[in-house]
Design a protein around this motif. Sequence first.
Motif, short mmCIF file in Angstrom:
data_model
loop_
_atom_site.label_atom_id
_atom_site.label_comp_id
_atom_site.label_asym_id
_atom_site.label_seq_id
_atom_site.Cartn_x
_atom_site.Cartn_y
_atom_site.Cartn_z
N VAL A 39 -8.14 -14.82 10.68
CA VAL A 39 -7.27 -14.65 11.86
C VAL A 39 -7.65 -13.36 12.60
O VAL A 39 -7.66 -13.31 13.83
N LEU A 40 -8.01 -12.33 11.82
CA LEU A 40 -8.37 -11.05 12.44
C LEU A 40 -9.63 -11.23 13.31
O LEU A 40 -9.68 -10.75 14.45
N ASP A 41 -10.62 -11.92 12.77
CA ASP A 41 -11.84 -12.15 13.55
C ASP A 41 -11.55 -13.00 14.78
O ASP A 41 -12.08 -12.75 15.87
N ASP A 51 -3.91 -5.19 15.02
CA ASP A 51 -4.27 -3.89 14.47
C ASP A 51 -5.02 -4.01 13.15
O ASP A 51 -4.93 -5.02 12.44
N SER A 52 -5.74 -2.95 12.79
CA SER A 52 -6.40 -2.84 11.49
C SER A 52 -6.83 -1.40 11.31
O SER A 52 -7.32 -0.78 12.26
N VAL A 53 -6.61 -0.84 10.15
CA VAL A 53 -7.17 0.47 9.83
C VAL A 53 -8.24 0.31 8.76
O VAL A 53 -9.24 1.01 8.73
N CYS A 54 -8.02 -0.69 7.85
CA CYS A 54 -8.92 -0.82 6.69
C CYS A 54 -10.14 -1.67 7.01
O CYS A 54 -11.02 -1.83 6.16
N GLY A 55 -10.22 -2.23 8.21
CA GLY A 55 -11.39 -3.02 8.56
C GLY A 55 -11.43 -4.37 7.87
O GLY A 55 -12.52 -4.89 7.59
N GLY A 56 -10.28 -4.93 7.56
CA GLY A 56 -10.23 -6.28 6.99
C GLY A 56 -10.39 -6.32 5.49
O GLY A 56 -10.85 -7.32 4.93
N ARG A 57 -10.00 -5.26 4.81
CA ARG A 57 -10.15 -5.22 3.36
C ARG A 57 -8.86 -5.53 2.61
O ARG A 57 -8.76 -5.35 1.41
N GLY A 58 -7.84 -5.91 3.32
CA GLY A 58 -6.58 -6.25 2.67
C GLY A 58 -5.85 -5.05 2.10
O GLY A 58 -5.08 -5.15 1.14
N ILE A 59 -6.05 -3.88 2.69
CA ILE A 59 -5.42 -2.66 2.16
C ILE A 59 -4.30 -2.15 3.06
O ILE A 59 -3.24 -1.76 2.60
N CYS A 60 -4.54 -2.15 4.37
CA CYS A 60 -3.62 -1.42 5.26
C CYS A 60 -2.37 -2.21 5.66
O CYS A 60 -1.33 -1.63 5.97
N GLY A 61 -2.47 -3.53 5.67
CA GLY A 61 -1.30 -4.34 6.03
C GLY A 61 -0.98 -4.32 7.50
O GLY A 61 0.07 -4.81 7.93
N ARG A 62 -1.86 -3.76 8.32
CA ARG A 62 -1.57 -3.66 9.76
C ARG A 62 -1.78 -4.98 10.49
O ARG A 62 -1.38 -5.12 11.63
N CYS A 63 -2.49 -5.91 9.85
CA CYS A 63 -2.92 -7.13 10.55
C CYS A 63 -1.95 -8.30 10.33
O CYS A 63 -2.32 -9.44 10.53
N GLN A 64 -0.72 -8.01 9.96
CA GLN A 64 0.21 -9.09 9.59
C GLN A 64 0.53 -10.01 10.77
O GLN A 64 0.77 -9.54 11.89
N ARG A 105 1.59 -13.24 6.88
CA ARG A 105 0.27 -13.35 6.26
C ARG A 105 -0.59 -12.18 6.71
O ARG A 105 -0.40 -11.63 7.80
N LEU A 106 -1.56 -11.82 5.84
CA LEU A 106 -2.53 -10.80 6.25
C LEU A 106 -3.59 -11.50 7.08
O LEU A 106 -4.30 -12.38 6.58
N GLY A 107 -3.72 -11.09 8.33
CA GLY A 107 -4.65 -11.76 9.23
C GLY A 107 -6.11 -11.63 8.81
O GLY A 107 -6.95 -12.44 9.19
N CYS A 108 -6.41 -10.60 8.00
CA CYS A 108 -7.81 -10.42 7.63
C CYS A 108 -8.21 -11.29 6.44
O CYS A 108 -9.40 -11.53 6.23
N THR A 109 -7.23 -11.78 5.68
CA THR A 109 -7.59 -12.63 4.53
C THR A 109 -7.24 -14.10 4.78
O THR A 109 -7.79 -14.98 4.14
FE1 FES Z 1 -6.10 -4.08 6.78
FE2 FES Z 1 -5.82 -6.71 7.03
S1 FES Z 1 -6.89 -5.35 8.31
S2 FES Z 1 -4.96 -5.43 5.59
#
Ligand code: FES
Length: 684
Positions: A39-41, A51-64, A105-109
């Motif tokens: 979803v992030l891509d 938003d994203s701080v972790c670059g899609g690594r499932g850490i920051c939770g900004r991409c909900q 959901r986390l948009g990056c995963t």
């Molecule tokens: Fe950081 Fe999804 S971009 S958790």
Amino acid sequence: MSPRQESETKRGEAEATPRALVVFTPSGRRGRVARGTSVLDAARRLGVDLDSVCGGRGICGRCQVTVSEGEHAKHGIMCTGAALTPPTPTEEAYAADRGLAEGRRLGCTALVGEDVVIDVPQESQVYRQVVRKEADARSIAVDPVVRLYFVEVEPPQLASPRSDLARLLDALEREWDLHELSIDPVALRNLQHDLRAEPAWSVTVAVHDGSTITAIWPEFHDAAYGIAFDVGSTTVAGHLCDLHTGNVLASAGEMNPQIRFGEDLMSRVSYVMLNAGSEKELTRVVRGCVAKLTAELCREAGVERTDVLELTFVGNPVMHHLLLGIDPTELGGAPFALALDTGLRLHASELGLPVNPGARAYVLPCIAGHVGADTAGVILAEAPHLSDEVTLVVDVGTNAEIVLGNRERLLAASSPTGPAFEGAQISSGQRAAPGAIERVRIDPETLESRVRVIGCDAWSDEPGFADVRVTGICGSGIVEAIAELHLAGVIATDGTIDGSLAGRSGRIVRDGRTYAYVLQAGEPELRVTQNDVRQIQLAKGALHAGCMLLMERYGIDRVPRIRLAGAFGTHIDPVHALVLGLVPDCEPEHVTSAGNAAGTGARIALVDRSARTEIEEVVRRVEKVETAVEPRFQEHFVNAMAIPHDVDPYLRLGAQVALPRRWTATVTTDRAARRRRAAERRAS
Ligand code: FES
């Protein structure tokens, strides 16, 4: 398997599959992406703000995000939760550790499986709006000048001897599309250590204005704060904000310790003129106050000082200069030349503040020698330059800053009101603090008073008031008292307390050669004296005259809308302000409180980078009116000394409030009172 590998494997599996329609709300952006795209891509490809701080690594939770389940006839999509792939172990781990609200959901995963409508909530947007509580207030856009980026950096290799910085910049370019960054020497100092701290080769960097790395943390780091300061001559106030959400986490204020060098601005400038080199001491104490507030705000919000990355400042010209270490002597006399009238960007360390060593400060521009960066803050907060309607904004302090205009034209001036509105030079006056009378009602028949004090919701004639200790009268209290006394026929149009009423009410008492009204009997006895009325008349006369000069220059004789800003302006009742003639006549419902507009302006400049360009552009085209040299000021001032005004009948106010006829209290002496009483006896 790392989160990225998880996503890439799934993406690979889905490569040959047909494309799915993705619709994002609230942006309405839509397009087709390969099934298996995260979803992030998808958001990035379709230009959706996610938003994203972790670059899609499932850490920051900004991409909900949330799947908008149900039938979306408009898009031809029947959407279920199964439109996205089930949560990955990374997403489940995130939910277990940090919690994920129902349906989020986390948009990056989460990968797109079928046609889907996806909602991006406010908090997952990089650019968002914070809606302010006050009616009529503009929303604050959140787009901070400093942003955090998490990156994984290639370890060094003998075969390709590139520096740590070069590899960090490569990673930022590769992962975040950030090009040609420079690095602040203070961030560079710890780079090698931070890169090698376990787990090695992953760091979070703070990038200021898309161009400079100002701070680095080993591993993932998700905290970035800023503080907006309003440096007033009486009080210094700070608001600590989360730069991600724009929310205020803590606010605090301190008396400006410069008060010991002079109660008002001009006396401080005089102190500097008379004591060579003393400006350094004034700078030292005000910076010390800001540093103390910084520490206090961080403590209150539970924030590490090193996570404070950005600061903004507003203040009147003298405070502005002293904070920056500039001698304010030139502001003490005509032509009141500012050292600079543009915004200023500097390192926070240059102000000696205990924050991240790479933190930056932005000082809003001053407008003219008497119209400071605090007025620039008021303009940002009230945005008259974005409105069709002409607005008069008045920020009342020891100097009143006045702004008038709309998107076509904007004028600004300041008027020397003195400290009376802050309770100074008033016999029973005090600053607005618990125990101070802030509301007053006078019964026109009995001339008895009822009051309310700060810290208690009950009126003095209600049971809840019994144990309240009344200590004095604050600015809004004295304004209400005088306005109410005028409405009750005790204070005449010319401001005289009518001593002839002493026989009718024990509250009107002889006070030397004049009379006073006893607002609160007992200990302490609180009076409104003739001198108190004069002090308020002088202050409001100056304020009103400043407003009239701007209106005259603008070419209007009525304003459709008035906003009262500042601590005093916020607490004053609009009807009483009009009855007193503090501001020009207007429909009372169109006179409203703007809150601490200067501080809000500092907050807007803190969280929204574009606001800085905006205010610098607006300030350049503001027409400055120097009240001190305007020949008509004196005439306006004399007219405005009367209550509410000597010439203006205040018809708009009069349509809603029964104003007393114009009258002059001619009976003020004992002899005259005796004569009047005798006449009354004869008549009866
Ligand atoms: Fe950081 Fe999804 S971009 S958790």
